[in-house]
Motif scaffolding. Structure first.
Motif, PDB file in Angstrom:
ATOM      1  N   VAL A  16       0.860  -1.178   0.000  1.00  0.00           N
ATOM      2  CA  VAL A  16       0.000   0.000   0.000  1.00  0.00           C
ATOM      3  C   VAL A  16       0.899   1.231   0.000  1.00  0.00           C
ATOM      4  O   VAL A  16       1.787   1.366   0.840  1.00  0.00           O
ATOM      5  N   ARG A  17       0.667   2.124  -0.973  1.00  0.00           N
ATOM      6  CA  ARG A  17       1.489   3.322  -1.127  1.00  0.00           C
ATOM      7  C   ARG A  17       0.597   4.544  -1.231  1.00  0.00           C
ATOM      8  O   ARG A  17      -0.484   4.485  -1.802  1.00  0.00           O
ATOM      9  N   PHE A  18       1.077   5.667  -0.685  1.00  0.00           N
ATOM     10  CA  PHE A  18       0.332   6.925  -0.712  1.00  0.00           C
ATOM     11  C   PHE A  18       0.971   7.880  -1.714  1.00  0.00           C
ATOM     12  O   PHE A  18       2.162   8.172  -1.624  1.00  0.00           O
ATOM     13  N   PHE A  19       0.178   8.358  -2.672  1.00  0.00           N
ATOM     14  CA  PHE A  19       0.652   9.287  -3.690  1.00  0.00           C
ATOM     15  C   PHE A  19      -0.218  10.543  -3.702  1.00  0.00           C
ATOM     16  O   PHE A  19      -1.382  10.510  -3.303  1.00  0.00           O
ATOM     17  N   CYS A  20       0.352  11.630  -4.192  1.00  0.00           N
ATOM     18  CA  CYS A  20      -0.379  12.886  -4.397  1.00  0.00           C
ATOM     19  C   CYS A  20      -0.404  13.158  -5.890  1.00  0.00           C
ATOM     20  O   CYS A  20       0.621  13.063  -6.561  1.00  0.00           O
ATOM     21  N   GLN A  21      -1.580  13.521  -6.419  1.00  0.00           N
ATOM     22  CA  GLN A  21      -1.751  13.689  -7.864  1.00  0.00           C
ATOM     23  C   GLN A  21      -2.255  15.089  -8.172  1.00  0.00           C
ATOM     24  O   GLN A  21      -3.029  15.669  -7.411  1.00  0.00           O
ATOM     25  N   ASP A  22      -1.827  15.621  -9.298  1.00  0.00           N
ATOM     26  CA  ASP A  22      -2.335  16.904  -9.785  1.00  0.00           C
ATOM     27  C   ASP A  22      -1.887  17.089 -11.229  1.00  0.00           C
ATOM     28  O   ASP A  22      -1.096  16.313 -11.751  1.00  0.00           O
ATOM     29  N   GLU A  23      -2.405  18.144 -11.843  1.00  0.00           N
ATOM     30  CA  GLU A  23      -2.027  18.512 -13.202  1.00  0.00           C
ATOM     31  C   GLU A  23      -1.597  19.971 -13.181  1.00  0.00           C
ATOM     32  O   GLU A  23      -2.027  20.735 -12.329  1.00  0.00           O
ATOM     33  N   VAL A  60       3.266  11.942  -7.117  1.00  0.00           N
ATOM     34  CA  VAL A  60       4.502  11.817  -6.347  1.00  0.00           C
ATOM     35  C   VAL A  60       4.196  11.104  -5.034  1.00  0.00           C
ATOM     36  O   VAL A  60       3.099  11.230  -4.500  1.00  0.00           O
ATOM     37  N   GLU A  61       5.167  10.367  -4.549  1.00  0.00           N
ATOM     38  CA  GLU A  61       5.029   9.675  -3.278  1.00  0.00           C
ATOM     39  C   GLU A  61       5.881  10.415  -2.245  1.00  0.00           C
ATOM     40  O   GLU A  61       7.117  10.416  -2.343  1.00  0.00           O
ATOM     41  N   PRO A  62       5.252  11.074  -1.262  1.00  0.00           N
ATOM     42  CA  PRO A  62       6.017  11.849  -0.281  1.00  0.00           C
ATOM     43  C   PRO A  62       7.033  11.020   0.504  1.00  0.00           C
ATOM     44  O   PRO A  62       8.096  11.515   0.849  1.00  0.00           O
ATOM     45  N   ALA A  63       6.727   9.765   0.768  1.00  0.00           N
ATOM     46  CA  ALA A  63       7.620   8.933   1.584  1.00  0.00           C
ATOM     47  C   ALA A  63       8.936   8.616   0.885  1.00  0.00           C
ATOM     48  O   ALA A  63       9.984   8.554   1.524  1.00  0.00           O
ATOM     49  N   THR A  64       8.897   8.421  -0.431  1.00  0.00           N
ATOM     50  CA  THR A  64      10.108   7.988  -1.144  1.00  0.00           C
ATOM     51  C   THR A  64      10.559   8.948  -2.250  1.00  0.00           C
ATOM     52  O   THR A  64      11.688   8.856  -2.712  1.00  0.00           O
ATOM     53  N   GLY A  65       9.678   9.818  -2.702  1.00  0.00           N
ATOM     54  CA  GLY A  65      10.007  10.691  -3.826  1.00  0.00           C
ATOM     55  C   GLY A  65       9.769  10.024  -5.164  1.00  0.00           C
ATOM     56  O   GLY A  65      10.053  10.598  -6.215  1.00  0.00           O
ATOM     57  N   ASP A  66       9.237   8.801  -5.155  1.00  0.00           N
ATOM     58  CA  ASP A  66       8.916   8.115  -6.403  1.00  0.00           C
ATOM     59  C   ASP A  66       7.855   8.929  -7.146  1.00  0.00           C
ATOM     60  O   ASP A  66       6.977   9.534  -6.528  1.00  0.00           O
TER      61      ASP A  66
END
Length: 188
Positions: A16-23, A60-66
Motif C-alpha cells: 500500500v502506497r500513498f501518492f499525491c496527484q495533480d495537473e 509523487v510519493e512523499p515517503a520515497t520521492g517516487d
C-alpha cells in the motif's frame, strides 16, 4: 483506514502506497520571476505572449520521492482516464491511495477507476494541502525567462527539467514532516 479497507474489504494484495496527484498547465507565455540586478536598476527580461500550452499530469510519493509524469494536450476526463490507466499499469504490484483535488475530470461518473487505485479527495479550494503543488512550483522556477519558440521546444525543456528532478530531489520537495509522520503511524 483506507489501507485496511483495500486489504480487508476489497481483498487487494500488494504494498500500500500513498501518492499525491495533480495537473499543471505549462505554456509558451514567458514565466517571469525575480532577476538579480544592481541596486536601483529595474530588472528587464524578454517576454513572449503566445498562448499555446500543454498539460503535465503527475503523481509523487512523499515517503520515497517516487514519481510518474505524463504529458497531455488537454485537461479533461478522457486524458485523466488514460493517465489513471498508465499509473495503474506502472505500479501494477502496489495498491495506490491517491490524494487529489475535486476537479470535475476527477469526479466524472464515466471515469473507471483501476482496481489498484483508491482516490482520496482533498477539501475544495485547498491546493496547499497537496504536496505536488510544490513540485510544479520547482519545475516552473527552472523554466523562468525561457523563450521556447514552439511546443516541441517547450516539451524538451520540461523533459530536461524533469530529469534533473531525481527521486531524492522530489522527496526533499514533498516530504513534509507532518505527512511523513502520519504515514509512519499509518504503517502503510
Amino acid at each position: 483506514m483506507l489501507a485496511w479497507f483495500a486489504i480487508s474489504v476489497l481483498g487487494l494484495t500488494g504494498k500500500v502506497r500513498f501518492f499525491c496527484q495533480d495537473e499543471t498547465r505549462i505554456g509558451l507565455k514567458t514565466i517571469s520571476g525575480r532577476k538579480i540586478t544592481t541596486c536601483g536598476v529595474k530588472p528587464r527580461g524578454k517576454v513572449q505572449w503566445q498562448f499555446k500550452a500543454t498539460y503535465l499530469y503527475g503523481i509523487v510519493e512523499p515517503a520515497t520521492g517516487d514519481s510518474f509524469f505524463y504529458e497531455f494536450t488537454h485537461l479533461n476526463t478522457d486524458c485523466f482516464q488514460v493517465f489513471l490507466d498508465l499509473v495503474a499499469q506502472h505500479f501494477a504490484n502496489s495498491i495506490l491511495i491517491m490524494q487529489l483535488d475535486q476537479a470535475a475530470c476527477h469526479r466524472a461518473k464515466r471515469l473507471r477507476i483501476p482496481k489498484n487505485i483508491i482516490l482520496m479527495f482533498q477539501p475544495s479550494h485547498s491546493p496547499e494541502l497537496n504536496p505536488i503543488e510544490r513540485v510544479w512550483l520547482h519545475l516552473k522556477r527552472g523554466l523562468r525567462w525561457m523563450l521556447p519558440q514552439d511546443l516541441d521546444e517547450l516539451r524538451l525543456l520540461i523533459q530536461q527539467r524533469l530529469q534533473i528532478m531525481t527521486q531524492s530531489v522530489i522527496a526533499s520537495i514533498v516530504g513534509r514532516a507532518s505527512i511523513l509522520e502520519a504515514l509512519s503511524v499509518a504503517s502503510l
